[in-house]
Design a protein around this motif. Structure first.
Motif, PDB file in Angstrom:
ATOM      1  N   SER A  33       0.845  -1.188   0.000  1.00  0.00           N
ATOM      2  CA  SER A  33       0.000   0.000   0.000  1.00  0.00           C
ATOM      3  C   SER A  33       0.885   1.245   0.000  1.00  0.00           C
ATOM      4  O   SER A  33       1.984   1.228  -0.524  1.00  0.00           O
ATOM      5  CB  SER A  33      -0.910  -0.056   1.242  1.00  0.00           C
ATOM      6  OG  SER A  33      -1.883   0.954   1.208  1.00  0.00           O
ATOM      7  N   THR A  34       0.368   2.320   0.589  1.00  0.00           N
ATOM      8  CA  THR A  34       1.138   3.545   0.790  1.00  0.00           C
ATOM      9  C   THR A  34       1.040   3.930   2.254  1.00  0.00           C
ATOM     10  O   THR A  34       0.244   3.355   3.011  1.00  0.00           O
ATOM     11  CB  THR A  34       0.580   4.712  -0.062  1.00  0.00           C
ATOM     12  OG1 THR A  34      -0.728   5.042   0.430  1.00  0.00           O
ATOM     13  CG2 THR A  34       0.537   4.365  -1.538  1.00  0.00           C
ATOM     14  N   ASP A  37      -2.575   5.299   2.794  1.00  0.00           N
ATOM     15  CA  ASP A  37      -3.594   4.261   2.628  1.00  0.00           C
ATOM     16  C   ASP A  37      -3.522   3.203   3.731  1.00  0.00           C
ATOM     17  O   ASP A  37      -4.541   2.616   4.096  1.00  0.00           O
ATOM     18  CB  ASP A  37      -3.508   3.629   1.246  1.00  0.00           C
ATOM     19  CG  ASP A  37      -3.985   4.594   0.163  1.00  0.00           C
ATOM     20  OD1 ASP A  37      -4.699   5.560   0.482  1.00  0.00           O
ATOM     21  OD2 ASP A  37      -3.623   4.374  -1.011  1.00  0.00           O
ATOM     22  N   THR A  38      -2.331   2.948   4.267  1.00  0.00           N
ATOM     23  CA  THR A  38      -2.203   2.023   5.400  1.00  0.00           C
ATOM     24  C   THR A  38      -2.977   2.569   6.596  1.00  0.00           C
ATOM     25  O   THR A  38      -3.724   1.842   7.258  1.00  0.00           O
ATOM     26  CB  THR A  38      -0.725   1.795   5.757  1.00  0.00           C
ATOM     27  OG1 THR A  38      -0.066   1.208   4.626  1.00  0.00           O
ATOM     28  CG2 THR A  38      -0.568   0.895   6.967  1.00  0.00           C
ATOM     29  N   LEU A  40      -5.476   4.857   6.521  1.00  0.00           N
ATOM     30  CA  LEU A  40      -6.909   4.918   6.211  1.00  0.00           C
ATOM     31  C   LEU A  40      -7.553   3.534   6.267  1.00  0.00           C
ATOM     32  O   LEU A  40      -8.693   3.402   6.728  1.00  0.00           O
ATOM     33  CB  LEU A  40      -7.134   5.572   4.849  1.00  0.00           C
ATOM     34  CG  LEU A  40      -6.731   7.046   4.749  1.00  0.00           C
ATOM     35  CD1 LEU A  40      -6.921   7.549   3.318  1.00  0.00           C
ATOM     36  CD2 LEU A  40      -7.484   7.905   5.746  1.00  0.00           C
ATOM     37  N   ALA A  41      -6.843   2.498   5.839  1.00  0.00           N
ATOM     38  CA  ALA A  41      -7.390   1.140   5.893  1.00  0.00           C
ATOM     39  C   ALA A  41      -7.674   0.719   7.328  1.00  0.00           C
ATOM     40  O   ALA A  41      -8.650   0.016   7.598  1.00  0.00           O
ATOM     41  CB  ALA A  41      -6.428   0.154   5.226  1.00  0.00           C
ATOM     42  N   GLY A  42      -6.856   1.177   8.269  1.00  0.00           N
ATOM     43  CA  GLY A  42      -7.056   0.846   9.674  1.00  0.00           C
ATOM     44  C   GLY A  42      -8.208   1.600  10.322  1.00  0.00           C
ATOM     45  O   GLY A  42      -8.640   1.255  11.416  1.00  0.00           O
ATOM     46  N   GLY A  44     -11.257   1.901   9.041  1.00  0.00           N
ATOM     47  CA  GLY A  44     -12.449   1.494   8.319  1.00  0.00           C
ATOM     48  C   GLY A  44     -13.762   1.653   9.047  1.00  0.00           C
ATOM     49  O   GLY A  44     -14.787   1.895   8.424  1.00  0.00           O
TER      50      GLY A  44
END
Length: 190
Positions: A33-34, A37-38, A40-42, A44
């Motif tokens: 990822s980036t 984005d890492t 933001l994914a966390g 959710g």
């Protein structure tokens, strides 16, 4: 008690781009990822407001984290607002603890993460919206002012891990984040 996470991403990233000209630290690769984005994914399960390019803009753009927080705060009516830096890829795991600590301390206006070295991490914090609005409304301006202004009331400290507090300011930080991610992958799910 609704919660919104404000992620401030309006910084110039000068330390990172000084070593890697033209590179954007938030778009730097991390795992598959980036950095951004890492994070933001966390997040959710939360309402997230991104402040910076591609999201809500602080006034003026580049006005600093306090201006970014004010811009994000203006977009939500949630009672609790968590503040994170976009360059903290592993900060999401601290959000539930920060919110729980604020709920457990009704006298507190905010809670702030404290890393294992005892340093306060203002970009790992949770705020009662009403208290934050009161402080910000009392300032002549927010652009260029230090983030510590929003911690004028009763503040409770909450321990956060070195991993959660890790921010990617330069390529060495990115390498450290990558190594930690690989080590976590080798150890399996925790």
């Amino acid at each position: 008690m609704g919660t919104t996470v404000v992620v401030v991403a309006g910084g110039a990233g000068t330390r990172f781009s000084a070593v890697r000209p033209g590179a954007d630290k938030l778009r730097a690769p991390l795992g598959g990822s980036t950095v951004l984005d890492t994070l933001l994914a966390g997040l959710g399960g939360f309402e997230v407001v991104l402040v910076g390019p591609g999201g809500v803009r602080e006034d003026p753009p580049g006005g600093g984290p306090l201006a970014g927080f004010a811009a994000g705060l203006a977009t939500t009516s949630a009672e609790v607002v968590v503040l994170l830096g976009a360059d903290q890829p592993f900060a999401a795991s601290a959000v539930e603890r920060l919110v729980a600590a604020l709920r457990a301390h009704p006298e507190a206006d905010a809670v702030i993460g404290v890393d294992p070295d005892g340093r306060r991490q203002p970009l790992l914090s949770a705020h009662r919206r009403s208290a934050a609005v009161r402080v910000l409304d009392g300032l002549p301006a927010v652009a260029g002012r230090p983030l510590r202004e929003v911690f004028r009331g009763a503040v409770v400290e909450v321990p956060v891990s070195a991993l959660e507090a890790l921010d990617v300011d330069d390529p060495d930080d990115l390498a450290r984040a990558q190594a930690l991610l690989e080590r976590a992958g080798d150890e399996g799910p925790t």
